[in-house]
Design a protein around this motif. Structure first.
Motif, PDB file in Angstrom:
ATOM      1  N   GLU A  29       0.829  -1.195   0.000  1.00  0.00           N
ATOM      2  CA  GLU A  29       0.000   0.000   0.000  1.00  0.00           C
ATOM      3  C   GLU A  29       0.868   1.251   0.000  1.00  0.00           C
ATOM      4  O   GLU A  29       1.938   1.270   0.604  1.00  0.00           O
ATOM      5  N   TRP A  30       0.355   2.294  -0.672  1.00  0.00           N
ATOM      6  CA  TRP A  30       1.041   3.580  -0.730  1.00  0.00           C
ATOM      7  C   TRP A  30       0.011   4.683  -0.520  1.00  0.00           C
ATOM      8  O   TRP A  30      -1.071   4.644  -1.120  1.00  0.00           O
ATOM      9  N   TRP A  31       0.350   5.689   0.263  1.00  0.00           N
ATOM     10  CA  TRP A  31      -0.520   6.850   0.386  1.00  0.00           C
ATOM     11  C   TRP A  31      -0.529   7.629  -0.920  1.00  0.00           C
ATOM     12  O   TRP A  31       0.489   7.773  -1.573  1.00  0.00           O
TER      13      TRP A  31
ATOM     14  N   CYS B  25      -8.474   8.833   4.446  1.00  0.00           N
ATOM     15  CA  CYS B  25      -7.339   9.031   3.545  1.00  0.00           C
ATOM     16  C   CYS B  25      -7.296   7.900   2.524  1.00  0.00           C
ATOM     17  O   CYS B  25      -7.668   6.767   2.818  1.00  0.00           O
ATOM     18  N   GLY B  26      -6.845   8.238   1.323  1.00  0.00           N
ATOM     19  CA  GLY B  26      -6.816   7.268   0.245  1.00  0.00           C
ATOM     20  C   GLY B  26      -5.464   6.611   0.092  1.00  0.00           C
ATOM     21  O   GLY B  26      -4.429   7.263   0.220  1.00  0.00           O
ATOM     22  N   GLU B  27      -5.510   5.320  -0.162  1.00  0.00           N
ATOM     23  CA  GLU B  27      -4.275   4.596  -0.449  1.00  0.00           C
ATOM     24  C   GLU B  27      -4.410   3.876  -1.778  1.00  0.00           C
ATOM     25  O   GLU B  27      -5.492   3.537  -2.225  1.00  0.00           O
ATOM     26  N   PHE B  28      -3.274   3.653  -2.376  1.00  0.00           N
ATOM     27  CA  PHE B  28      -3.091   2.950  -3.636  1.00  0.00           C
ATOM     28  C   PHE B  28      -2.654   1.562  -3.218  1.00  0.00           C
ATOM     29  O   PHE B  28      -1.649   1.420  -2.526  1.00  0.00           O
ATOM     30  N   LYS B  29      -3.407   0.534  -3.570  1.00  0.00           N
ATOM     31  CA  LYS B  29      -3.162  -0.782  -2.987  1.00  0.00           C
ATOM     32  C   LYS B  29      -3.099  -1.852  -4.062  1.00  0.00           C
ATOM     33  O   LYS B  29      -3.986  -1.953  -4.902  1.00  0.00           O
ATOM     34  N   ARG B  30      -2.056  -2.633  -4.004  1.00  0.00           N
ATOM     35  CA  ARG B  30      -1.963  -3.781  -4.915  1.00  0.00           C
ATOM     36  C   ARG B  30      -2.804  -4.896  -4.326  1.00  0.00           C
ATOM     37  O   ARG B  30      -2.617  -5.303  -3.190  1.00  0.00           O
ATOM     38  N   TRP B  31      -3.722  -5.405  -5.125  1.00  0.00           N
ATOM     39  CA  TRP B  31      -4.569  -6.490  -4.653  1.00  0.00           C
ATOM     40  C   TRP B  31      -4.044  -7.811  -5.181  1.00  0.00           C
ATOM     41  O   TRP B  31      -3.306  -8.489  -4.498  1.00  0.00           O
ATOM     42  N   LYS B  32      -4.368  -8.189  -6.413  1.00  0.00           N
ATOM     43  CA  LYS B  32      -3.913  -9.472  -6.931  1.00  0.00           C
ATOM     44  C   LYS B  32      -3.317  -9.370  -8.314  1.00  0.00           C
ATOM     45  O   LYS B  32      -2.729 -10.311  -8.793  1.00  0.00           O
TER      46      LYS B  32
ATOM     47  N   TRP C 281      -7.806   1.520  -5.374  1.00  0.00           N
ATOM     48  CA  TRP C 281      -7.829   2.466  -4.257  1.00  0.00           C
ATOM     49  C   TRP C 281      -8.641   1.922  -3.102  1.00  0.00           C
ATOM     50  O   TRP C 281      -9.586   1.170  -3.281  1.00  0.00           O
ATOM     51  N   ASN C 282      -8.265   2.363  -1.919  1.00  0.00           N
ATOM     52  CA  ASN C 282      -8.906   1.951  -0.687  1.00  0.00           C
ATOM     53  C   ASN C 282      -8.908   3.146   0.256  1.00  0.00           C
ATOM     54  O   ASN C 282      -7.972   3.944   0.238  1.00  0.00           O
ATOM     55  N   ASP C 283      -9.954   3.287   1.061  1.00  0.00           N
ATOM     56  CA  ASP C 283      -9.914   4.307   2.105  1.00  0.00           C
ATOM     57  C   ASP C 283      -9.369   3.669   3.382  1.00  0.00           C
ATOM     58  O   ASP C 283      -9.603   2.501   3.657  1.00  0.00           O
ATOM     59  N   ARG C 284      -8.599   4.439   4.116  1.00  0.00           N
ATOM     60  CA  ARG C 284      -7.881   3.906   5.277  1.00  0.00           C
ATOM     61  C   ARG C 284      -7.777   4.983   6.348  1.00  0.00           C
ATOM     62  O   ARG C 284      -7.820   6.160   6.053  1.00  0.00           O
ATOM     63  N   ARG C 285      -7.608   4.551   7.584  1.00  0.00           N
ATOM     64  CA  ARG C 285      -7.343   5.507   8.673  1.00  0.00           C
ATOM     65  C   ARG C 285      -6.058   6.259   8.352  1.00  0.00           C
ATOM     66  O   ARG C 285      -5.049   5.641   7.997  1.00  0.00           O
ATOM     67  N   CYS C 286      -6.094   7.568   8.505  1.00  0.00           N
ATOM     68  CA  CYS C 286      -4.945   8.407   8.158  1.00  0.00           C
ATOM     69  C   CYS C 286      -3.740   8.142   9.057  1.00  0.00           C
ATOM     70  O   CYS C 286      -2.608   8.467   8.701  1.00  0.00           O
ATOM     71  N   SER C 287      -3.970   7.535  10.217  1.00  0.00           N
ATOM     72  CA  SER C 287      -2.884   7.261  11.160  1.00  0.00           C
ATOM     73  C   SER C 287      -2.124   5.976  10.849  1.00  0.00           C
ATOM     74  O   SER C 287      -1.098   5.682  11.468  1.00  0.00           O
TER      75      SER C 287
END
Length: 118
Positions: A45-47, A84-91, A97-103
């Motif tokens: 994952e990457w912000w 906060c949005g993250e760029f996430k490799r799934w398969k 994209w995925n939403d995630r806690r900013c912390s």
């Protein structure tokens, strides 16, 4: 690094630098290839500069409206806790994209605009 710290780190690197804004499918694939090319992890994952911190479900790139999205199925789903949005490799080779806690601690991707030619 948290989303806020990643934002600050990008802006400290160079004037005009910020967490990446992804504004088309072509750009999403290009950033995906670049990010996945430097990671040996099958799941990473990457912000990115995407957030809805000011108003729930009103996603934006810092202060710029969002015209393109590439959310994974069922996303965004975090209500008021994942802003906060993250760029996430799934398969596959394309990152979603995925939403995630900013912390949360993530890697991050910075970009900056090319300087204007005189």
């Amino acid at each position: 690094m948290t989303w806020e710290k990643a934002m600050n780190k990008c802006s400290s690197l160079e004037e005009g630098a910020h967490l990446v804004f992804i504004e088309s499918e072509q750009e999403n694939r290009a950033v995906s290839r670049l990010a996945l090319g430097v990671s040996c992890l099958k799941k990473a994952e990457w912000w990115i500069g995407l957030n809805d911190k000011d108003a729930e479900d009103s996603w934006k790139w810092n202060d710029t409206p969002v015209n393109y999205t590439n959310w994974n199925n069922g996303e965004p789903n975090g209500n008021k806790t994942e802003n906060c949005g993250e760029f996430k490799r799934w398969k596959d080779d394309n990152a979603w994209w995925n939403d995630r806690r900013c912390s949360k601690t993530n890697q991050f991707i910075c970009e900056m605009d090319a300087p204007a030619k005189l």
